[in-house]
Write a protein that holds these residues in place. Structure first.
Motif, short mmCIF file in Angstrom:
data_model
loop_
_atom_site.label_atom_id
_atom_site.label_comp_id
_atom_site.label_asym_id
_atom_site.label_seq_id
_atom_site.Cartn_x
_atom_site.Cartn_y
_atom_site.Cartn_z
N GLU A 96 18.26 4.08 18.89
CA GLU A 96 19.24 4.11 19.73
C GLU A 96 20.61 4.47 19.16
O GLU A 96 21.43 5.03 19.65
CB GLU A 96 19.28 2.80 20.40
CG GLU A 96 18.04 2.31 21.24
CD GLU A 96 18.24 3.23 22.83
OE1 GLU A 96 19.18 3.51 22.96
OE2 GLU A 96 16.90 3.38 23.34
N ARG B 128 7.20 -7.12 18.00
CA ARG B 128 7.33 -8.05 17.74
C ARG B 128 7.54 -8.06 16.17
O ARG B 128 7.58 -9.21 15.47
CB ARG B 128 5.85 -8.74 17.85
CG ARG B 128 5.90 -9.28 19.31
CD ARG B 128 6.43 -10.52 19.72
NE ARG B 128 5.79 -11.26 20.78
CZ ARG B 128 6.63 -10.91 22.04
NH1 ARG B 128 8.12 -10.15 22.10
NH2 ARG B 128 6.40 -11.15 23.20
N THR B 129 7.55 -7.12 15.65
CA THR B 129 7.58 -6.82 14.13
C THR B 129 9.30 -6.46 13.80
O THR B 129 9.76 -5.94 14.39
CB THR B 129 6.63 -6.25 13.43
OG1 THR B 129 7.03 -4.83 13.60
CG2 THR B 129 5.24 -6.51 13.83
N ARG B 130 9.41 -6.86 12.55
CA ARG B 130 10.71 -6.30 11.78
C ARG B 130 10.98 -4.85 11.77
O ARG B 130 11.89 -4.32 12.08
CB ARG B 130 10.67 -7.05 10.51
CG ARG B 130 12.09 -6.53 9.52
CD ARG B 130 11.92 -7.12 8.01
NE ARG B 130 10.81 -6.80 7.43
CZ ARG B 130 10.42 -7.37 6.15
NH1 ARG B 130 11.19 -8.45 5.92
NH2 ARG B 130 9.37 -7.10 5.56
N LEU C 159 11.60 -3.83 15.15
CA LEU C 159 12.84 -3.90 15.70
C LEU C 159 13.88 -2.87 15.27
O LEU C 159 14.69 -2.15 15.66
CB LEU C 159 13.33 -5.42 15.48
CG LEU C 159 14.93 -5.56 15.63
CD1 LEU C 159 15.19 -5.49 17.05
CD2 LEU C 159 15.20 -6.68 14.88
N ARG C 160 13.68 -2.63 13.72
CA ARG C 160 14.54 -1.58 13.06
C ARG C 160 14.35 -0.28 13.82
O ARG C 160 15.24 0.56 13.73
CB ARG C 160 14.25 -1.73 11.65
CG ARG C 160 14.62 -2.81 11.01
CD ARG C 160 14.30 -3.13 9.54
NE ARG C 160 14.91 -4.25 8.86
CZ ARG C 160 15.04 -4.36 7.81
NH1 ARG C 160 14.46 -3.59 6.88
NH2 ARG C 160 15.48 -5.36 7.23
N ILE D 200 20.40 -0.58 6.25
CA ILE D 200 19.00 -0.27 6.15
C ILE D 200 18.79 1.15 6.12
O ILE D 200 19.76 1.70 6.97
CB ILE D 200 18.38 -0.84 7.29
CG1 ILE D 200 18.57 -2.42 7.75
CG2 ILE D 200 16.67 -0.41 7.30
CD1 ILE D 200 18.00 -2.79 9.09
N ARG E 246 13.19 0.68 16.64
CA ARG E 246 13.70 0.76 18.18
C ARG E 246 15.39 0.78 17.97
O ARG E 246 16.04 1.56 18.68
CB ARG E 246 13.57 -0.56 18.91
CG ARG E 246 12.05 -0.56 19.41
CD ARG E 246 12.06 -1.89 20.21
NE ARG E 246 11.76 -2.91 19.56
CZ ARG E 246 12.20 -4.26 19.89
NH1 ARG E 246 12.79 -4.31 20.95
NH2 ARG E 246 12.04 -5.17 18.95
N ALA E 247 15.81 0.14 17.01
CA ALA E 247 17.40 0.23 16.76
C ALA E 247 17.80 1.59 16.21
O ALA E 247 18.92 2.17 16.67
CB ALA E 247 17.97 -0.70 15.98
N VAL F 164 22.20 0.62 12.32
CA VAL F 164 20.89 0.42 11.31
C VAL F 164 21.72 0.58 10.01
O VAL F 164 21.41 -0.19 9.09
CB VAL F 164 20.09 1.22 11.65
CG1 VAL F 164 19.08 1.11 10.31
CG2 VAL F 164 19.10 0.74 12.96
N PHE G 212 2.85 -4.35 20.05
CA PHE G 212 2.95 -5.65 19.10
C PHE G 212 3.97 -5.10 18.04
O PHE G 212 4.97 -5.81 17.75
CB PHE G 212 1.74 -5.87 18.43
CG PHE G 212 2.15 -7.14 17.81
CD1 PHE G 212 2.19 -8.36 18.44
CD2 PHE G 212 2.07 -6.98 16.28
CE1 PHE G 212 2.32 -9.60 17.50
CE2 PHE G 212 2.14 -8.14 15.57
CZ PHE G 212 2.31 -9.50 16.17
#
Lengths: 519, 322, 375
Positions: free
Chosen positions: B188, B176-178, B181-182, B198, B184-185, B193, B172
């Motif tokens: 990669e 599904r959270t900010r 997302l950050r 960030i 995962r980014a 980012v 989750f």
């Protein structure tokens, strides 16, 4: 309204951006020299200049990626301290980098939201982002599927995502760094209509490019940078590609090289229909054909990144051509045996463009670097072990002949200056009696004295009957050394000239892709 | 094989897969943020020791768990400092963490308790006992599903349920959270980012801290739930199998559960097959089953079946480019 | 900021490892203090136990033999830009190779059997290193993860072989090798010459280790193959330019690395245990990483670092005997700290050394001026 909740409404009359005396050094490189620039609100402003003129550095400072050593950035008339990308975003500046800042395995929506999610949970922000994307789609005809995976999109669409990212963050000022370098002509013209639409909506666009036809087609005003300085800012309507080309390259004192009339012999190197597709499946060299005769210097001019490097590497056997034939002394090379070792044996030697990454091993002692590619030479020792004394003596002799300083073959390669490193590479290749010599950027990062020396050597080699293919982004180098000049743009040869029949303006146009037919 | 045997195997599968799951999810957090961690084994071992020692000292299983998490996080932060702030080699740092944990837990254990590195056995409140889920006894009589519920689903310690709950939570948060997302980014493309304003380092430190917490959970499970005290080298390579499971799961949470259950099953079956003669095959070498997770991982990594592609930036320190 | 920190060569070779090792010992000293023992006394016991007697010295050099081989294994791979943490597995499989020769070819005379046993160890170790190398070069799977997996596969393989196939029934070891299949102890060899040495496991494999170090030095720094290996490790772009195939070099370097790790098996299986048994590698493969990092991947440095770790292991055993609270695991801690400091935090220590040298230079530059002003 924007997702970032920016509230400060800029004064209506003030310019979008003013740069006052921006100065930036990277070590010995003076990238920006007291640069002034004013960009009017609601305009498309082009910035042109050759490679290394300082355009990208300047814009990276505006976007907070670097901090200027001196100077001031004013946004909407107010001085702004932009120390990070976050500051720039807050000031309403968005940037589309030449290398996209996208997360490829994520969806378009995720990429757009990254850093502007609108809450700890994505769900709420997602709904808002979808609405906002739909609005942007309507307003600018920016069609992208929000659920598509970015890595699976075409380059043109990826760029669109970058623009969407900036707009979603409420950018009023959009900087695009060489946006068309990776686009097809159709994609480029779609981009230009988008930029016009953005302008209609009152956005300010800064377009960094070296392609003059783009400047003419889309900008309102254009600034020219040369060697870290801002040399002119003009209304586009009042200028022309030739005038801009002249401003870009300037009127430099040509380093004159004494050169006898050349007597070309037989064709030593023939390239036919050569195409190269790179690792990312991009066509880098497109159907290139030419020949170099013995006793002739053929120069390839072009802005960096237009396929010259790949062409050179393909001929040198470091990269497999996708299509086409290469022949040495009239004998076609079998693709299977087309490797650096075979080529060296056949007399094709290569001074590579990047001496630190390719031409030398910086961590090695100089005499070891000087054996790169020739480690099998029996003169360097019989059997499995090296005769180090022979290797050191060999380089010592070459250092003497090429005036390499300090004359210490045991010194670590990285401790020599750029010019002396380059001389070591040249000595290594030239003293092997090449039939064909490939030379890439022979004087990049090299001091004046060494430049003269290197130029004289190359001319002497040509007079001795060697076929030389010279690739350089320095126009004056191409002009003063070459017997024939080929110009490359976008992987193709856009024209051929003799040095006495052309000038830098003419070449600049060809380099910008303005060919005879188009002009 | 009758139903009771199957249930027993299923039950031990769950028990054996829990430490793998904790370490695997821990690795998932770290590597999705771009920090490669081969020090899962060491962190789990240090945590197991801390759990054993603290539970013994305080007679409280919860304090044991907290100590395990704290110690494991401390190791994780050492790794983070080397990998994120100092841009050091993450593999080398992981090897160092493993050796430090193995050496320190043995030395301190020996110095404190003089029992060859063990912590004294704990029991009662100092240990996470087995919970009987509501209705387990009543439903046990029901056909097929009843015994399954009573034997396999019910009757584990709190830590088992915590570890299992970590799977949907991980999924989750990442999906599904900010923060997810950050994260995962940043694993990669950290430059993306960074240009989005960030902090790359803050995200990665957060990720390695979570990694430490989950290793702590796994270590506590080993020492004060599955066993009644710390034994030297009790992780016995589980941190490395977890790494294999992580690759198998392609760095995703739900598949991680699947991979850990699979590897746990292999382990459970191997134990039961010891010395058993299978008709037609003869005696099955238990070692072949034990080696299976590693062999399968090698085969998968080599791309002979499918392809396991790690997060693109993992293992690479982030340096702002010129 | 990310530019490599340039240091004078002597600082690079001597000062940086010295500073990080000193820091590692400080950490170890703190651990000793924290468990209520006296670090100075511990150090004295450690040195006395490892160097204070002929027997202790014999044991020290016997341990050093293992570490020289595993350290060289890591170092060779490192020169090719690879991180081989598979020394454990390679040594394990090498042990199987040595045992197969010693058990099943023992109808041969000793002069043939011993070299064949050593070759068997080297060949098996090389194969176990080559496969991960091949997988990286041709299939793109990372050598680090593959070698970790291969360590575990080797561990299960040897259990299977010893328990189910070649071992003594009911035992976790094979039968003892014939006497001619064992490498002579140094004290036994020297006894007929009238030199009486105390009994220790030190055997001729130590000389083999020294010879291997010299051989690897020749290979890495003096040979054409070593040149290719170093070029691939230092600058893959230059290797391609020179016509050196990085894939080929990776496979060769990993095979070579595995063969060197096999030296651990020669010392333990043929030199000391004289039978194949489980877990004879005792994590020495991982100690090899510390040894290689500390020795800056130079064979000379590796030998010195291996002797240091030999001192720690032997002295640690004596220390543990005298002071039961300090077990030999202290050595593992020191190894871990060395790896952390000399490996993962190398940049930090280089920066510290560079800054220290800078201060020194300024002080030295200022001193004559001050002297002149005062005079």
């Amino acid at each position: 309204m924007n997702a970032y909740g920016k509230t400060s409404a800029p004064a209506a009359s003030a310019p979008a951006i003013e740069l006052v005396g921006i100065d930036k050094r990277f070590g010995a490189v003076h990238a920006n020299k007291a640069v002034h620039l004013t960009v009017e609100r609601g305009s498309i402003h082009g910035i042109v200049g050759e490679n290394g003129a300082g355009k990208s550095t300047l814009m990276s400072i505006v976007y907070g990626f670097y901090e200027a050593d001196a100077g001031e950035i004013r946004v909407g008339g107010r001085p702004m301290a932009i120390r990070s990308s976050a500051d720039a975003i807050r000031a309403g500046i968005g940037m589309v980098h030449q290398h996209f800042m996208l997360v490829e395995p994520l969806s378009v929506l995720d990429n757009v939201m990254l850093g502007a999610e609108g809450g700890a949970l994505l769900e709420k922000g997602e709904a808002q982002a979808r609405r906002e994307l739909a609005r942007l789609e309507r307003e600018y005809n920016l069609v992208v599927d929000p659920d598509a995976i970015v890595g699976e999109l075409s380059v043109g669409l990826q760029q669109r995502v970058e623009i969407l990212k900036a707009l979603y963050r409420g950018a009023d000022i959009l900087i695009l760094d060489e946006p068309t370098a990776v686009l097809t002509p159709a994609e480029a013209s779609a981009l230009f209509s988008l930029l016009r639409a953005l302008k209609e909506q009152g956005k300010t666009v800064i377009l960094i490019t070296h392609k003059l036809n783009e400047i003419m087609a889309v900008t309102d005003r254009v600034s020219v940078m040369r060697r870290g300085e801002m040399v002119a800012t003009l209304p586009t309507a009042e200028t022309s590609p030739p005038a801009l080309a002249e401003l870009m390259v300037g009127r430099r004192v040509l380093l004159r090289v004494e050169k006898k009339e050349h007597v070309p012999g037989d064709v030593a190197l023939a390239v036919e229909g050569l195409s190269v597709v790179d690792e990312r499946n991009c066509l880098r060299v497109a159907d290139v054909s030419f020949a170099v005769r013995a006793g002739e210097i053929v120069g390839i001019a072009g802005v960096a990144g237009n396929g010259q490097s790949e062409l050179l590497e393909a001929i040198a056997g470091m990269r497999r051509p996708t299509l086409g034939r290469i022949a040495l002394d009239g004998r076609a090379l079998d693709p299977a045996e087309h490797g650096p070792r075979t080529l060296r044996r056949l007399g094709l030697l290569h001074v590579p463009e990047d001496r630190l990454r390719t031409g030398l091993v910086p961590a090695f002692e100089a005499f070891e670097s000087a054996a790169l590619g020739f480690a099998d030479d029996p003169a360097y020792g019989k059997g499995a072990l090296f005769d180090r004394q022979a290797m050191v003596a060999d380089l010592a002799a070459k250092m003497e002949a090429y005036d390499v300083r300090p004359r210490d073959p045991r010194l670590r390669t990285s401790k020599f200056s750029g010019g002396n490193q380059q001389k070591i590479v040249l000595a290594r290749e030239i003293e092997r009696d090449p039939r064909v010599l490939l030379v890439g950027q022979p004087t990049r990062g090299v001091d004046i004295g060494a430049i003269e020396f290197i130029h004289r050597r190359l001319v002497a080699l040509r007079d001795a009957g060697v076929a030389i293919l010279l690739v350089s982004v320095e126009l004056e180098e191409i002009m003063s050394l070459s017997d024939r000049i080929l110009v490359m743009c976008g992987g193709r040869i856009t024209g051929e000239r003799r040095p006495h029949e052309t000038d830098e303006r003419d070449l600049g146009l060809l380099m910008a892709g303005v060919t005879e037919r188009a002009a | 094989m009758d139903y009771t045997t199957l249930l027993t195997i299923a039950d031990s599968t769950v028990r054996l897969s829990i430490p793998l799951l904790c370490a695997c999810l821990a690795g998932l957090w770290s590597e999705r943020s771009g920090v490669v961690d081969i020090g899962l084994e060491g962190k789990m071992l240090a945590a197991a020791f801390a759990a054993g020692a603290a539970a013994h000292a305080s007679s409280s299983a919860v304090l044991g768990l907290l100590a395990a998490i704290a110690v494991s996080m401390a190791f994780a932060l050492v790794h983070g400092f080397a990998a994120i702030s100092q841009r050091g080699n993450q593999i080398v740092s992981g090897v160092a963490i493993n050796m430090l944990a193995a050496g320190l837990s043995a030395i301190i254990g020996n110095a404190w308790y003089g029992q060859g590195g063990r912590t004294p056995p704990v029991d009662g409140a100092a240990r996470f006992g087995e919970l009987v889920l509501p209705g387990a006894e009543r439903l046990a009589a029901a056909p097929v599903l009843g015994p399954f519920y009573a034997e396999v689903v019910s009757g584990h310690s709190l830590l088992v349920y915590l570890a299992l709950a970590a799977v949907p939570v991980t999924w989750f948060v990442l999906a599904r959270t900010r923060f997810g997302l950050r994260l995962r980014a940043v694993g990669e493309n950290p430059a993306a980012v960074d240009t989005a304003g960030i902090s790359v380092a803050a995200l990665r430190y957060a990720a390695v801290t979570i990694c430490g917490a989950l290793c702590g959970l796994g270590g506590a499970y080993l020492a004060i739930a599955q066993s009644a005290g710390f034994l030297p080298l009790m992780t016995a390579g589980k941190g490395f199998i977890a790494l294999a499971a992580l690759i198998f799961a392609k760095w995703r949470a739900w598949p991680a559960l699947g991979a850990c259950l699979l590897f746990g099953l292999l382990d459970a079956v191997a134990i039961r097959l010891q010395g058993v003669v299978v008709p037609g095959i003869g005696q099955v070498p238990v070692q072949a089953i034990q080696a299976l997770p590693y062999v399968m991982t090698v085969v998968l990594l080599a791309g002979f079946i499918g392809r396991a592609v790690p997060p693109r930036a993992s293992g690479i320190p982030y340096v702002k480019e010129r | 900021m990310s530019a490599p920190i340039e240091l004078p060569k002597w600082a690079d070779v001597v000062l940086v490892p010295l500073v990080s090792v000193t820091a590692a010992f400080v950490v170890a000293g703190l651990v000793v203090l924290s468990i209520g023992e006296n670090p100075v006394e511990a150090t004295r016991l450690l040195l006395a136990g490892s160097l204070g007697s002929g027997e202790g010295l014999g044991f020290t050099l016997y341990y050093a033999t293992d570490f020289i081989f595993t350290g060289l294994a890591v170092a060779v791979a490192y020169h090719a830009g690879l991180f081989n943490i598979g020394g454990e597995g390679q040594a394990t499989v090498a042990g199987i190779g040595a045992a197969l020769v010693c058990l099943y070819l023992d109808f041969l005379p000793g002069v043939l059997l011993l070299p064949l046993g050593i070759l068997g160890a080297a060949a098996f170790g090389a194969a176990w290193g080559f496969v991960p190398g091949w997988l990286q070069a041709r299939r793109g799977s990372h050598v680090v993860i593959t070698t970790i997996m291969f360590n575990f596969i080797a561990a299960t393989l040897i259990v299977h072989l010893v328990v189910n196939v070649i071992g003594e029934p009911g035992l976790t070891e094979t039968r003892a090798f014939a006497a001619k299949a064992t490498i002579p102890y140094v004290h036994e060899l020297l006894a007929p010459l009238g030199i009486a040495l105390p009994t220790s496991p030190l055997n001729l494999t130590f000389l083999l280790a020294l010879a291997a170090s010299y051989g690897i030095w020749l290979l890495v720094y003096r040979s054409r193959l070593g040149y290719a290996i170093r070029t691939v490790g230092a600058n893959p772009g230059a290797a391609v330019y020179a016509g050196i195939s990085p894939a080929r070099v990776i496979m060769i370097a990993m095979a070579l690395s595995g063969a060197l790790a096999g030296g651990l098996a020669v010392n333990e299986i043929m030199g000391v245990q004289h039978r194949l048994l489980l877990e004879f590698t005792s994590s020495y493969g991982f100690v090899g990483i510390a040894v290689a990092l500390m020795g800056r991947s130079h064979p000379g440095g590796v030998v010195l670092a291996a002797v240091l770790f030999g001192i720690l292991y032997q002295g640690g055993a004596e220390l543990a005997f005298e002071t039961p609270t300090i077990t030999r695991d202290m050595v593992v801690v020191i190894g871990g700290v060395v790896i952390l400091f000399a490996g993962a935090l190398e940049g930090l220590f280089r920066r510290l050394v560079a800054r220290g040298l800078g201060v020194l230079r300024r002080v030295r530059a200022a001193a004559p001026r001050r002297a002149a002003a005062e005079g």
